[in-house]
Write an enzyme that holds these catalytic residues in place. Structure first.
Site, PDB file in Angstrom:
ATOM      1  N   CYS A 113      83.892  72.581  23.150  1.00 42.09           N
ATOM      2  CA  CYS A 113      82.872  71.567  24.275  1.00 42.09           C
ATOM      3  C   CYS A 113      83.878  70.985  25.219  1.00 42.09           C
ATOM      4  O   CYS A 113      84.576  70.228  24.994  1.00 42.09           O
ATOM      5  CB  CYS A 113      82.596  70.874  23.039  1.00 42.09           C
ATOM      6  N   CYS A 135      82.928  67.385  24.882  1.00 48.61           N
ATOM      7  CA  CYS A 135      83.628  66.405  24.028  1.00 48.61           C
ATOM      8  C   CYS A 135      85.373  66.132  24.396  1.00 48.61           C
ATOM      9  O   CYS A 135      85.772  65.313  24.232  1.00 48.61           O
ATOM     10  CB  CYS A 135      83.589  67.310  23.292  1.00 48.61           C
ATOM     11  N   ASP A 136      86.318  67.381  24.978  1.00 47.59           N
ATOM     12  CA  ASP A 136      87.443  67.191  24.655  1.00 47.59           C
ATOM     13  C   ASP A 136      88.071  67.066  25.619  1.00 47.59           C
ATOM     14  O   ASP A 136      89.593  67.083  26.204  1.00 47.59           O
ATOM     15  CB  ASP A 136      87.608  68.046  23.264  1.00 47.59           C
TER      16      ASP A 136
END
Ligand code: NDP
Length: 306
Positions: free
Chosen positions: A131, A134-135
């Site tokens: 992701c 997200c990261d």
């Protein structure tokens, strides 16, 4: 006979459980094989509202589970092996157990496709990610690679250029599968370079517990090389967990459930929430939001029946 059975215990399922429990419906959550969902595969979550310092993914799902329990949710370990949604009450089979329910919320999620390497498994959440949204932030000022040649890989690569010094897209063929517009955008971006006809053979270095690079193999020349990087984003697609519903609930060509008018599926009394019906946003907060919608829709459905 249950009022509500919820399939899946990620963000969507647990939020649906909180709402259904607070509506006194005493929901039953079937936890599933990947209990806790994709949040359990990640480390720090910094974009879920309410946590200014961030929160660990597994801790966030655990908190949601506790909250659902507080208001009267029952949990059952196991996986749904068969459903009969052709008549009501619906029948749900969890391994050998057969349970009847008046409404059914599907929050079984989508699993990120993985390369299948042992090193990838060991380093997931430690530099290997599925992701970018997200990261990506954790790779500010660092080189990363993205694996894949579809829209997900292009979108991830473009997003990552905001943080990374260089984004190398590793694709197994010499042509992208992504839509023309995404291809053009990625190819025009100076930070993105393409490594064609190449597969990732290994992620380095599992012994150290951090990503230091990837071992690559060119499929045309068989040449093997190493590329240093701090992050590896696997963008080879997702697979919605809907096999058990084939031929029963309407889905699109990729197997995602189709919802309309809120969380309603093609079967009255069956609702869907989270990644199982969303291949666009795929965020913890959107999954939670749709879980809330599914529970409220189920509650209204039951109310109308009384
Ligand atoms: P896709 O199936 O479209 O693409 C997957 C990519 O990963 C392909 O290039 C494929 O290679 C490669 N791949 C698959 N398995 C492996 C493997 N084991 N090793 C190496 N490479 C592999 O998935 P996406 O997630 O990209 O897209 C899914 C759907 O969602 C599509 O319809 C897409 O258009 C849509 N989508 C749209 C977005 C947008 O419009 N912004 C964003 C994201 C998704 P190969 O090409 O050789 O098969």
């Amino acid at each position: 006979m249950r009022n509500v059975i919820i399939m899946g215990s990620g963000c969507a399922g647990l939020t649906a459980a909180v709402y259904a429990a607070r509506a006194n419906l005493n929901p039953l959550v079937i936890r599933g094989v990947e209990a806790g969902g994709q949040l359990t595969l990640t480390t720090a979550v910094e974009n879920y509202p309410g946590f200014p310092e961030g929160v660990q993914g597994p801790e966030l799902v655990e908190l949601m589970k506790k909250q659902a329990e507080t208001f009267g949710t029952d949990f059952l370990e196991g996986n749904i092996t068969r459903v009969d949604l052709s008549r009501r009450p619906f029948v749900v089979e969890v391994e050998k157990e057969r349970i009847e329910t008046r409404t059914f919320i599907i929050a079984s999620g989508a699993s990120a496709r993985m390369l299948g390497l042992e090193s990838e498994r060991v380093l997931l959440g430690k530099g290997v990610s599925t992701c970018a949204t997200c990261d990506g932030y954790f790779f500010r000022g660092k080189p990363v690679v993205v694996v894949g040649g579809g829209d997900t890989a292009m979108e991830d690569a473009l997003f990552l250029t905001r943080f990374a010094t260089e984004v190398s897209v590793i694709h197994r063929r010499d042509r992208l599968r992504a839509s023309k517009i995404m291809q053009d955008r990625a190819q025009k971006n100076e930070k993105i370079r393409f490594v064609w006809d190449t597969v990732v053979e290994d992620v380095l270095d599992p012994a150290k517990g951090v990503v230091e690079g990837v071992k690559l193999k060119n499929l045309k020349t068989q040449a093997v090389s190493e590329k240093a990087c701090d992050g590896v984003f696997i963008g080879i697609g997702h697979r919605p967990n809907t096999d058990v519903f084939k031929g029963q609930v309407e889905m699109d060509e990729n197997g995602y459930l189709i919802t309309r008018e809120g969380a309603r599926t093609s079967i009255p009394g069956v609702f869907a929430a989270g990644d199982v019906q969303d291949h666009v946003y795929r965020q913890a907060v959107t999954a939670a939001g749709s879980g809330c919608m599914a529970a409220m829709d189920a509650e209204k459905f039951l109310e109308a029946e009384e």
